[in-house]
Enzyme design. Structure first.
Site, mmCIF file in Angstrom:
data_model
loop_
_atom_site.group_PDB
_atom_site.id
_atom_site.type_symbol
_atom_site.label_atom_id
_atom_site.label_comp_id
_atom_site.label_asym_id
_atom_site.label_seq_id
_atom_site.Cartn_x
_atom_site.Cartn_y
_atom_site.Cartn_z
ATOM 1 N N HIS A 49 0.662 8.081 3.693
ATOM 2 C CA HIS A 49 -0.270 7.705 2.618
ATOM 3 C C HIS A 49 0.457 7.568 1.290
ATOM 4 O O HIS A 49 1.578 8.052 1.129
ATOM 5 C CB HIS A 49 -1.353 8.778 2.485
ATOM 6 C CG HIS A 49 -0.774 10.096 2.079
ATOM 7 N ND1 HIS A 49 -0.292 11.015 2.999
ATOM 8 C CD2 HIS A 49 -0.529 10.628 0.859
ATOM 9 C CE1 HIS A 49 0.196 12.044 2.350
ATOM 10 N NE2 HIS A 49 0.075 11.840 1.041
ATOM 11 N N THR B 11 -0.294 8.822 -2.359
ATOM 12 C CA THR B 11 -1.182 9.703 -3.142
ATOM 13 C C THR B 11 -1.529 9.049 -4.484
ATOM 14 O O THR B 11 -0.647 8.509 -5.149
ATOM 15 C CB THR B 11 -0.479 11.049 -3.432
ATOM 16 O OG1 THR B 11 -0.019 11.609 -2.207
ATOM 17 C CG2 THR B 11 -1.399 12.032 -4.141
ATOM 18 N N HIS C 290 4.229 5.655 -4.181
ATOM 19 C CA HIS C 290 5.132 5.697 -3.021
ATOM 20 C C HIS C 290 4.428 6.275 -1.805
ATOM 21 O O HIS C 290 3.373 6.902 -1.930
ATOM 22 C CB HIS C 290 6.333 6.590 -3.349
ATOM 23 C CG HIS C 290 5.933 8.020 -3.498
ATOM 24 N ND1 HIS C 290 5.419 8.519 -4.674
ATOM 25 C CD2 HIS C 290 5.894 9.042 -2.613
ATOM 26 C CE1 HIS C 290 5.109 9.802 -4.507
ATOM 27 N NE2 HIS C 290 5.383 10.136 -3.267
ATOM 28 N N THR D 68 5.547 8.966 1.090
ATOM 29 C CA THR D 68 6.590 9.868 1.587
ATOM 30 C C THR D 68 6.749 9.642 3.081
ATOM 31 O O THR D 68 5.785 9.755 3.832
ATOM 32 C CB THR D 68 6.215 11.346 1.322
ATOM 33 O OG1 THR D 68 6.119 11.558 -0.079
ATOM 34 C CG2 THR D 68 7.265 12.293 1.908
HETATM 35 P P1 2AM Z 1 3.586 12.822 -1.997
HETATM 36 O O1 2AM Z 1 2.479 12.065 -2.607
HETATM 37 O O2 2AM Z 1 4.879 12.625 -2.668
HETATM 38 O O3 2AM Z 1 3.725 12.548 -0.527
HETATM 39 C C1 2AM Z 1 -0.311 16.723 -0.216
HETATM 40 O O4 2AM Z 1 0.576 17.714 -0.560
HETATM 41 C C2 2AM Z 1 0.067 15.405 -0.837
HETATM 42 O O5 2AM Z 1 -0.058 15.470 -2.254
HETATM 43 C C3 2AM Z 1 1.479 14.975 -0.554
HETATM 44 O O6 2AM Z 1 1.421 13.649 -0.150
HETATM 45 C C4 2AM Z 1 2.237 15.198 -1.839
HETATM 46 O O7 2AM Z 1 3.314 14.390 -2.170
HETATM 47 C C5 2AM Z 1 1.167 15.153 -2.869
HETATM 48 N N1 2AM Z 1 1.417 16.157 -3.905
HETATM 49 C C6 2AM Z 1 1.616 17.473 -3.730
HETATM 50 N N2 2AM Z 1 1.767 18.092 -4.916
HETATM 51 C C7 2AM Z 1 1.667 17.149 -5.866
HETATM 52 C C8 2AM Z 1 1.739 17.148 -7.285
HETATM 53 N N3 2AM Z 1 1.935 18.274 -7.980
HETATM 54 N N4 2AM Z 1 1.608 15.972 -7.918
HETATM 55 C C9 2AM Z 1 1.419 14.831 -7.248
HETATM 56 N N5 2AM Z 1 1.335 14.766 -5.905
HETATM 57 C C10 2AM Z 1 1.454 15.905 -5.217
#
Ligand code: 2AM
Length: 224
Positions: free
Chosen positions: A69, A71, A155, A157
């Site tokens: 996904h 985010t 992005h 991950t």
């Molecule tokens: P990602 O978007 O880089 O993959 C659940 O943990 C999701 O939320 C993951 O996909 C993660 O990273 C994102 N995530 C976790 N902590 C975060 C933060 N503090 N800020 C933004 N995205 C975060």
């Protein structure tokens, strides 16, 4: 009893369709295999292994994170700053469950993370939270981040090294983009079939895809 507030999700984002997820996993694994065999990569192997004589199997090095996904807002069930305001926006409520197409324009590989860079459309940017690009960025890098277009952090991950949290992918991506716009131009290492591979120092690699990859995705909230 007090009426309970509806709980906020862990995060919101665009989720790749399962069909696309499979395709992306296959093609990005192929890329890791190619990278692994390049002399240029081997030259900097110690940035991944801590030892110039050690080999690394990148396909094993990165642990995949499913479901794939992009985010938009990390709510942390309401604990994150601005989570409630985000969830209450009409555009967010109206968009849940709707389909879109994400455009993947590049891939990043660092000793910490493996990710796909997404280029957002103006419509998709309406779901991108204000200030999201800056979350968790070290103060020293903030001026560089502010000079980047909104949504630069977007992005997917694809994988993280053992013990690394997914949030690191966005930070690694921004670091690479800041370096790209800086004085020190990246060294183009190799023209691959997929695109142009650059080395940015300290184990950071960027592949600019020759052709963007379009991915079917759905905007959803996610809770564990
Ligand atoms: P990602 O978007 O880089 O993959 C659940 O943990 C999701 O939320 C993951 O996909 C993660 O990273 C994102 N995530 C976790 N902590 C975060 C933060 N503090 N800020 C933004 N995205 C975060």
């Amino acid at each position: 009893a007090q009426p309970k507030e509806p709980a906020l999700p862990l995060f919101y984002g665009w989720f790749l369709s399962s069909e696309v997820e499979e395709k992306i996993k296959c093609s990005t694994m192929e890329f890791l295999k190619t990278l692994d065999t390049l002399e240029a990569f081997k030259k900097h192997i110690s940035e991944f292994t801590g030892d110039a004589d050690k080999e690394v199997d990148l396909e094993q090095y990165f642990l995949t994170k499913a479901p794939l996904h992009c985010t938009t807002e990390f709510c942390d069930y309401g604990k994150a700053e601005g989570a409630k305001e985000y969830a209450e926006q009409q555009v967010v409520k109206d968009s849940c469950g709707t389909a879109t197409e994400l455009s993947v324009v590049g891939l990043i590989v660092t000793p910490r993370t493996f990710g796909a860079r997404v280029s957002l459309t103006p419509e998709q940017l309406s779901l991108w939270p204000t200030g999201a690009d800056k979350v968790g960025i070290p103060p020293a890098d903030l001026p560089g981040v502010e000079a980047l277009p909104v949504g630069s952090r977007a992005h997917v991950t694809l994988g993280c090294a053992a013990g690394v949290e997914a949030v690191q992918t966005g930070i690694d991506l921004l670091e690479i983009l800041i370096l790209q716009q800086g004085e020190e131009k990246a060294v183009t290492v190799e023209e691959l079939e997929l695109g142009t591979l650059s080395y940015m120092g300290q184990g950071r690699w960027y592949l600019a895809l020759r052709e963007p990859v379009t991915c079917d995705a759905t905007f959803l909230s996610f809770s564990e």
